[in-house]
Design an enzyme around this catalytic site. Structure first.
Site, mmCIF file in Angstrom:
data_model
loop_
_atom_site.group_PDB
_atom_site.id
_atom_site.type_symbol
_atom_site.label_atom_id
_atom_site.label_comp_id
_atom_site.label_asym_id
_atom_site.label_seq_id
_atom_site.Cartn_x
_atom_site.Cartn_y
_atom_site.Cartn_z
ATOM 1 N N CYS D 18 36.930 32.101 20.855
ATOM 2 C CA CYS D 18 36.315 31.268 21.869
ATOM 3 C C CYS D 18 37.351 30.556 22.732
ATOM 4 O O CYS D 18 38.503 30.387 22.350
ATOM 5 C CB CYS D 18 35.424 30.173 21.310
ATOM 6 S SG CYS D 18 34.135 30.765 20.249
ATOM 7 N N CYS D 267 48.389 27.579 14.936
ATOM 8 C CA CYS D 267 48.324 29.019 14.664
ATOM 9 C C CYS D 267 49.483 29.755 15.341
ATOM 10 O O CYS D 267 49.611 29.753 16.559
ATOM 11 C CB CYS D 267 47.000 29.548 15.184
ATOM 12 S SG CYS D 267 46.879 31.340 15.193
ATOM 13 N N ASP D 383 55.329 46.574 19.959
ATOM 14 C CA ASP D 383 53.976 46.033 19.968
ATOM 15 C C ASP D 383 54.014 44.663 19.312
ATOM 16 O O ASP D 383 54.997 44.282 18.686
ATOM 17 C CB ASP D 383 53.002 46.988 19.263
ATOM 18 C CG ASP D 383 51.565 46.785 19.760
ATOM 19 O OD1 ASP D 383 51.329 45.869 20.582
ATOM 20 O OD2 ASP D 383 50.681 47.549 19.325
ATOM 21 N N CYS D 421 42.514 35.728 8.023
ATOM 22 C CA CYS D 421 42.463 34.373 8.586
ATOM 23 C C CYS D 421 41.083 33.799 8.367
ATOM 24 O O CYS D 421 40.097 34.481 8.599
ATOM 25 C CB CYS D 421 42.759 34.435 10.081
ATOM 26 S SG CYS D 421 42.601 32.829 10.889
#
Lengths: 507, 507, 507, 507
Positions: D18, D267, D383, D421
C-alpha cells in the site's frame, strides 16, 4: 457441477449439486418459460444458489438468462415476460456458500456454448471425475477456458466433437465415452431439439413426462418426477442409465442406449435425503422408502423391549428431514409421534456470535425445543443422517438442557457415512465425517464413541441390508460408496484411496 | 399496526400484524444490535414485510434503520456493524402485499419521533380503533401527519402529552386512557429507558426476560417468549394487561398497573395459529393447547366409531399449520400419523397462470399429494382453520384427483370463523369468510353447506367450549369475537354491527 | 492507417501507425487465437488504441472482433475462448487520442470485407497517399464508403478487383499498381490463405517466421521480428520490398516479386525510435544501430576534450527512449552511465492543471530528477529525437531547478527533424517541428537557437552520414525525408512543397 | 493492509502492501483532489489494485470514493470534478491478483468509519500482527465486522476508543499501545484535522512536506518523498518512529512522540527494491544506496580478477529493477553497462499457455534477450533479489538459449532472502523462498545449490554488512528479518518459529 471451494460456514447437511429441467412444446407460438419457472421451483430443494434458463426460439436462436438467487427472485415477471420460445431448459445451482468469485454468471448453468461455428445450451447435474485431464488435452488444441468448472469442460468437449456435424446423438455418444463420472444432462440445440442423457451407471435421477391438451403437446425432462407433477404433466418413465432420449416435435420421443453397463449405481442418498418424498425414482416412491426405513429401525430397536423406557417415550423428528422416517418408526413402535422441536423456517443464514458458544447459538436460531412436550420424556429422536455430528450434538444438548428431556435416543435412517462422495454431493472429507474419522481411530467400537461424543443415551443406525431392502434394489444397482468406501468407478476408487492414505499418515 | 390496503393476491390465512422486541444492557460499551437481530428473527412468523430497529446511544441519541425485507436481509453485517448502542428496540411488519406506497420507511416501525423538544422511538403490535377520531382532534391542535397509520397517531399523541415532562409512566397512563384498541408496545427514550405496555384487555401477548453473566446484565421485552429463548435469556413473566413495565439500568425492573379491567381479552387465535408452538403465553404452552385441540377433535369424531373407515384411515396434516393438532388427534384416535402432502418451502410467492384453473395451479406449486401414501385411503385431514375456504377446497381436490384418496375427512382445530377481527388480525370481512357468509345464507345448515362446497366427505370443527378448555382460560379472559361476533370493546361492537347490517342489506 | 484528427493533448513523440500480425496452422482442429494474443502484445509499442483480430475457420467463414483498448483487455479469456480457427490475423491501432467518433469498430482493423460475392479480411500498416483520388474514382463506380479511412479504400479497391476471380496474387499485383504510399499488409481469405505484401519501396518492416513441432506446423507474419521471438518461432526472413508472400498449408511458402524498384526507402526512424531494440529489420539489429549512434555522438563531442567538464560529467538517458544510445555514448566516452531521471511507468495519461505552469507539472508526473545523483554535475543528457522541443525543455529545467545540475549537455541520436512525415508517422507539421520552424526563421544558426530555447548549455545532433553509417545502409535504401525534406515518392514531394510554401507565406 | 488470499498467478517479486497520501490546505475554498491524484500516481508502484480517496469538507462531512484500478482510471475527470474539499487522504492498494471477492469496496482503503456517534477516515500501510486477537475482544463487546482486514479492526478499535472524546492524539496513543505490528497511517477527522502516525519501530516510511505560495499553504503526508516532489512541494522531514504528527490549519504542525523504543526497524527492502530511487527515506537517498550496492558487489567480485572473463564481459541489468545496481557495478568494475534484455512494458498480466513450457513462455512475453548484444559474451546479470528463483532461472535460460550468451554471472544486490515477512510484504513462505528452502536442505552449501538450480555460471550475493553499510544505518535501526530470520517483534518471532518447525517436520 463441480467448483472448488472453501466453505466458511458450517455445512450440516450434504448438499445436492443441481437440478435440471427441460420442456418442449409443439405449438411454435407457445412460450414455455412459465413451465421452466414451475419446474425449477419444484426442484428448488436441489439447488438454491443460482437459477438459469435457456430458451430456443422458432427462429433458431438461443437466449440465456441466469442470476444468483432463488427461482422466484430470478425468474420474476419481467424476465418471464421478456423471454419467449417454445423450447427451453433450466437449472438450479446448489449453494456454494462463501465461495465468492462464483457470482459471475460464467459459473452458472445452463452453459450457453456459442462460438463462431456451433451453438447449443447444456444443463447438467453430476460431476465429471476426469475433467482436469480432458481440459489439459483441449488446452493443447488451443481451447481457452474461462471458468474452473467441469460444466465448461463438458460443453467445450461437446462443441469440439460437434465441429462440422449435426448428428447430435453421435456427438453425445462420443462425448460419453470420454467423460468419466456422474452426469444427468439436457442439451438444447439452436434448432430446438432437446437431448436428455444419463451416464451409464445412472448415478443421478432423470425422468421424462408429457402434457397433452386439445391445443398443444408438451414433453418434459426433469431431475425428479415431482417437477412433472407440479407443471401438471404425467410421468412417462425414467431416462435409463446410458440412454440418450431425443425430444422433438417432428419425431416425438426417440431413444437409444449408447453405453450398456453390467451394473448401475443410483445414489442411495437420493432416497434417504435429497429427493422430495413425492418423487418416484426408477419406479420407487421416495416417501415409501423413508417410511420403511422408520419401520426397520423400530423393528431392530432394543429399547422398545424395555417397558420402563417405552412407557415414557415419545417419537420426535428433527424437522424437516426426520419427519418421514419418524412417522414410520412411530407406527411400527406403537408410540406417539410428536413435534418436540420448533423450526424457524425463515432462518437460511445463521449469524454466528463470537466465542465458544457460537455453535449452540447458531442451532438455537433454527431450532427450539418445546419444553412442555419433551420435559421428563425419553425422546426417541429421528434424523436421516449424521455428517459432521456437530449439529446433532447441539440438538441433543438443547433437548436435555433447555427442554428437560430425561434421555435422548438417537435413531438414524441411513447407515454410518464413512466416505466422501466424489459423484456430485458436497460431503466433507473422510476426516471431517464423524463416522469416518472415529472408525479409523476406534475401529469396531466407533459407534459407542459417536454416541459418547454426540451425547445421546443410545444410538441406532440403519443397516446397509435394511437400507437396500427398503429401497427394493440390490447392491449392484445402487451407489453405496459413502457407506462402504467402495466406489463404482475405478478412477474414483483410486482417488479415494489416495486421500484416505494421506489422512492416515496425518493421524 | 393498521394500514388500509387492497390485496390483489388471495389471502388464505389470517396474518398477524407485527412483532416487537426490545433489549437493554447495563454495560454502556456493549452493543445490543445482534440481540435485536436474533430476537426479531425468532419473531419473523409474525411479520415478513419490513424490519426496523432503533438504537439508543450512551451519548443520548437515537438512530433508526428500517427497510422492506426479512430480518437477515435488512439487518445485514454492514448495518449491524454500523449501529452501536446499549439499548434498542425492533419491529417486524406483516406483509401488506400489493400495498404500494407503503414501501416508504415512513410506514415502517419503529416510529422515531423527534421534534425540537422531544425524542423517542416506539414499536407496537395491535390496532387503535379510534385513531381517526384522535387524529382529527390533534389536527385541530395544529399537528401535521405524514402517514395514514395509527402508529403515527399514537406517536404524535404520546409526543404531545410528553411536552414539558419526563414522567414517562404518567405520559403513557394518559395516552392509554385516550387510546381504544389493542396495543402491546415498547417505547424507548433518548436516555435509554425502555417502557413496555400492554392494553388493559391484553389482546396481544407481551413478555419480559433476562440474561445475566459475569460481565453484563440484559433485559428483554418480546411479543413471544420464543424470542427470549433464542437470545439465550430466561422468561421472567408476561407483561400484565394494563401494566407499564420500566426497564432501566439504574432501577432494574419497575412496574405499575395503570388501568384495571374486570375482564381480559387475549386473542384465542394466538394459540390456534399465530404464535410459535414453543412460546408460552400468559402461562400456557401453545404446543400443549394445539395437542389438546387434536385430542378433543378425536374424542368427538363419529367416524372413529365406523370400523370400516377407521381401518382404512390415516391422519394427514396440512403442513405446516396442521401438524401439532394432527399429532394429538392421531394419538387419541390410535391411528397412524403420516405426511401425505409435500410442501415446497421455497414457494413464498405464487406465479399465477391466466385462466380459470389458476387457483389449483397456485396450490399445486406449494403442495403435492404423495400418491403412494394416500391412494385408496380415508384421509383424515387436519388443519387449524378455514378462512375463505378456497385453499382447503383445492387441497381436497388434489388429494382425491392426483393422490387417489378414497375419502377426505376434514377436521379443523378452531371453531367456525364467522366475524372479522378489528383488533389487529388481517381477517377478511364477514362476507368473505366462508362460515360467516354461509351462516347468514343457510342458518343452522351452514356446516353441511361448507362441506359440500369444500368437497370433503365429512367435516368436523372444534367447539368453542372445547377450545376454551384446551386453552385453560374462561370466556371472560379470551377474545372470541371472530367465533361469536361479540367484541370485547363497545366501540368495536358498534363498528361490527354496522358492517354486518350493510352485508345483510346486500344479500 | 490514415485518419484525420485533432489532438487536444500534446504529442511529444512521433507515433507509429499500427502493427500487424498473422498466423496459420496446418492442423485444422488447432485454434491460433492465443498466438494472435502473444504476437500482438509483443507489438503493442506500435499501437495502443485498439486491438482487433480476424479468424478463419475450417468451415470457410471469417469472424472478426475488435475493440478499443490494449491487447490484454480486448483479447481477454472470454474472447480467446469464443474465437476458434486455424488461421488468423491481428492488428494494433495507434493512439488517436481525443479523436472521438473513431471509437466505432468501423475505424479499427482488421477490415473485414464481406459483400454477397467476396469475403476477406485485411490488416495494414502505412499510409495511402492517393486514397482520396482512388475513393473518388470508386464512388463514380457506385461504391459506398462508411469511413474516412485509407484502410477502407484499400479494402474496397481489392474487393472490386477480386470480383469474379480467386487469383489473389494477381489481385494484389493490380492493386499495388494503383496504390501510392507505404503499406505493409496481410490479407486473409475465407479459404484460410494468408498473403503478406510490402510496398515497392519497403517503407515499413514486415517479416515471416515459422514454428514446427511434432504435431503441427505454423507460419507467422509480423511487423517486427520480436513478435516471432515471443510466440516461440524462428525468424525466416523479411518480406522484400514489392514482394507478395503466400502462406498456405497446401503449398508452404510461395512468393513472387511483383514490383521492382531501383531504390528502397526503409524508414530510418524505425531504427532510431519506433522498433523494439530486440527486433532485426532487413538484416540489421535495432539495438546495435542505437549503440553505434551513441558511439558516433561521443566521437564527435567537443566537450569530452574539456577536462574540467569531463571530470564532472555523467551520462544520463531520458528514459526509456534514450537508454540504448546513452549506453553507447558512455562506453565510447569512458564516462559513467547513470539513471538520473526516475520515470513513472504508470503515467499514460497526464492530468493537466489549469494555468501557465501546466507543462512543467505534466512532465513532473512522469519524470523526477534524482537530486543525489545529478546535483552539481555536468549532465550529458541523451535522447533519441526532438520533435516540438517542449518536453525536452521541461526536462532540462527540472534537472537544473529541482536536481541542481550544474550544466546540461543535450545529445540527440537522430539528426534534426525538419519535415513532416506523410508515410505513416504522426509527426506534426513543419511549423510545429522546432528544428523545421527555426531553420526557416534563423537559417544556419538554427541549432544555436534551439539550444537557447531549450535551455541546454550545449547541444549536439547526430549527422545524417553518421546515421546511415550506423544503420549500415545507403541513402538510396532509406527514407530520410523527415531529415532532408526530400520525399521518395513524387506525389508526396509535391504535397510537401505545397505545405511548405503555405508556411513560408504565413511567417 | 492484510487480506488472506491464494494467488493463482506466479508471484515473481515481493509486492508492497500500500501507499498512503494526505493533504490539507488552509484555503477552505480550495479543492485538494488534484493533489491526491498526483500524489497517488507518484506512489502507484506501491500498489496497483485499487485507488481510494476521502475528502473532508469545510462543512464537516467526509466523502469517500474507491474503486479497483490504477489511479488515472479511478480518479478520472468526472470524479475529480465531483469531489471537493480542502483536506483529503488517499490510498493505493497492492495487487491481490486472483483474490476474487475482494473487489468489494469494503476491502479498499481509506476506511471511512461512520457509525451513529463517530466519523473519521483512515488509510494505512503495514500489517497488524495481533488483529485477530483485537477482533475477538471487540466481538465480545458486540462489534460486528464486515471484512477480514486488519484495516477494519484498526478502524473499529479507534472508533471504540474515540467514543465520547475528541482528543485524537490520546485516542491514537491508546490505540498504538494495543496494536502490534507495522503501521504508517493517516487519520482524517470530520473536522478536517489530519493525524499522521508511524509505529514505534518505524517499519514503513512516512514523511511530511509543504507547499507555500502567495495564496495558500499546504501540508502533505506521504509514504515516500517522491510524491511530495511530484505535487511540487518540498520535503520537510520524516515522521519519526512512534511519533504522531498533527497537521491543522489553526495550529500548523504539532507533534508528539508517544512511544519510544530502544531500536528502530526500518525495512531494508524499501532501499533494495520497493521505494522509488528518487525518494529519500529517513535521510537516505534510495538511488545512492542502490548505486553503492552495485559498487560493493563489484569490489567483492572474484571474476573481475580473471582477465579472460573481464575482457569478454558486459554488465546487463534485469529491467527495470536491476538498473540502479548495474550502473554502480559497471562503474566500479570499469566495464560497459548495456541493456541486453528488452522488456515489454505493456505486459501486466501474463497469459499462460498449458503444458510444461508455460513458465518460459510467460517470461518470454515480458523479456526478450537482444542477441546482437549478448551473443558470445560473459553476461554479468544484475538483479535486486531472488525470491522463488523461477523467473531468474528462466531469464538465464533465455540469455543462453535464445541470446547465445557464453556465460551468465548472476549478481544480486540483496543478501539471500531466507525468511518470510510478516510486516506487510507479500513474500512467500520460507518453503517457497529458494534460499530459505535450500538453506534448510543443504546448510552452508546452499549458495552452490542455488547457482546449480538457477543455471548461472557463477553467483554472488550482497553481504549483510555491505548492505547496512550501503544504507548507512546499523542493524539496530533496520528490519533485516527476511535475511536473518530474527524478527524485531516478539509476537512475530514466535509465529515465524512455529511456521518454521512445521516446514522442518514436513521435509
Amino acid at each position: 457441477m463441480h467448483i472448488q471451494k472453501k466453505d466458511k460456514f458450517i455445512v450440516n447437511k450434504p448438499k445436492e449439486h443441481c437440478a435440471i429441467f427441460g420442456v418442449t412444446c409443439n405449438d411454435l407460438g407457445f412460450s414455455v418459460t412459465k413451465y421452466l419457472y414451475q419446474g425449477l421451483i419444484a426442484l428448488q430443494h436441489r439447488g438454491q444458489e443460482s437459477t438459469g434458463i435457456s430458451i430456443s426460439t422458432p427462429g433458431g436462436k438461443i437466449y440465456t438468462y441466469k442470476r444468483n438467487g432463488l427461482v422466484p427472485k430470478v425468474l420474476n415477471n419481467k424476465i418471464l415476460s421478456k423471454y419467449w420460445g417454445n423450447v427451453g431448459i433450466g437449472h438450479n445451482r446448489y449453494a456454494t456458500t462463501g465461495a465468492t468469485g462464483y457470482k459471475s454468471t460464467d459459473y452458472m448453468q445452463p452453459f450457453h456454448f456459442n462460438n463462431n461455428e456451433i451453438e447449443f445450451s447444456i444443463a447438467f447435474n453430476g460431476t465429471i471425475a476426469n475433467f482436469d485431464e480432458i481440459k489439459k488435452n483441449m488446452n493443447e488444441l488451443g481451447r481457452v477456458f474461462i471458468t474452473d468448472t467441469d460444466t465448461e469442460v463438458m460443453a467445450q468437449l461437446i462443441g469440439s466433437i460437434a465441429l462440422g456435424t449435426e448428428d447430435w446423438p453421435e456427438v453425445l455418444k462420443i462425448a460419453s465415452k470420454l467423460l468419466d463420472g456422474s452426469y444427468s444432462l439436457i442439451l438444447m440445440t439452436s434448432k430446438g431439439d432437446i437431448y436428455a442423457m444419463r451416464d451409464p451407471l445412472g448415478f443421478k435421477p432423470l425422468c421424462i413426462g408429457e402434457l397433452k391438451d386439445s391445443k398443444k403437446n408438451l414433453y418434459f425432462v426433469a431431475s425428479e418426477s415431482c417437477a412433472i407433477d407440479v407443471v401438471g404433466g404425467i410421468l412417462l418413465r425414467d431416462v435409463k442409465p446410458g440412454e440418450i432420449v431425443h425430444l422433438s416435435h417432428q419425431k416425438d420421443i426417440h431413444s437409444e442406449i449408447i453405453l450398456k453397463s453390467n451394473r448401475t449405481a443410483l445414489c442411495q442418498f437420493e432416497f434417504v435425503y435429497f429427493s422430495r418424498p413425492d418423487s418416484i425414482i426408477d419406479g420407487v416412491s421416495v416417501a415409501e422408502v423413508r417410511f420403511r426405513l422408520g419401520i426397520n429401525l423400530a423393528k431392530n430397536d432394543p429399547i422398545l423391549k424395555n417397558p420402563e423406557i417405552k412407557e415414557n417415550a415419545i417419537v420426535v423428528p428433527v424437522p424437516d428431514s426426520g419427519r418421514s422416517v419418524a412417522v414410520g418408526y412411530a407406527k411400527e413402535a406403537g408410540l406417539p409421534y410428536i413435534e418436540g422441536l420448533m423450526k424457524n423456517r425463515y432462518v437460511h443464514r445463521t449469524f454466528i456470535m463470537p466465542g465458544q458458544e457460537k455453535r449452540k447459538i447458531a442451532v438455537r436460531e433454527k431450532l427450539n425445543p418445546i419444553k412442555s412436550i419433551v420435559q421428563g420424556k425419553d425422546v426417541i429422536l429421528l434424523d436421516d443422517s449424521i455428517v459432521r455430528g456437530t449439529t446433532t450434538q447441539q440438538i441433543i444438548a438443547l433437548l436435555k438442557e433447555k427442554g428437560g428431556a430425561k434421555r435422548v435416543h438417537l435413531r438414524i435412517s441411513c447407515p454410518p457415512i464413512i466416505s466422501p462422495c466424489y459423484m456430485g454431493i458436497d460431503f466433507p472429507t473422510k476426516e471431517e465425517l464423524i463416522a469416518g474419522r472415529l472408525q479409523i481411530l476406534y475401529g469396531e467400537q466407533y459407534l459407542e464413541e459417536i454416541q459418547k461424543r454426540i451425547g445421546s443415551d443410545t444410538i441406532l443406525y440403519q443397516t446397509i441390508d435394511d437400507l437396500t431392502d427398503a429401497i427394493g434394489k440390490n447392491k449392484n444397482q445402487l451407489c453405496l460408496a459413502c457407506l462402504t468406501g467402495e466406489y463404482p468407478l475405478k478412477s474414483i476408487q483410486k482417488l479415494a484411496e489416495m486421500e484416505s492414505s494421506i489422512i492416515k499418515s496425518r493421524s
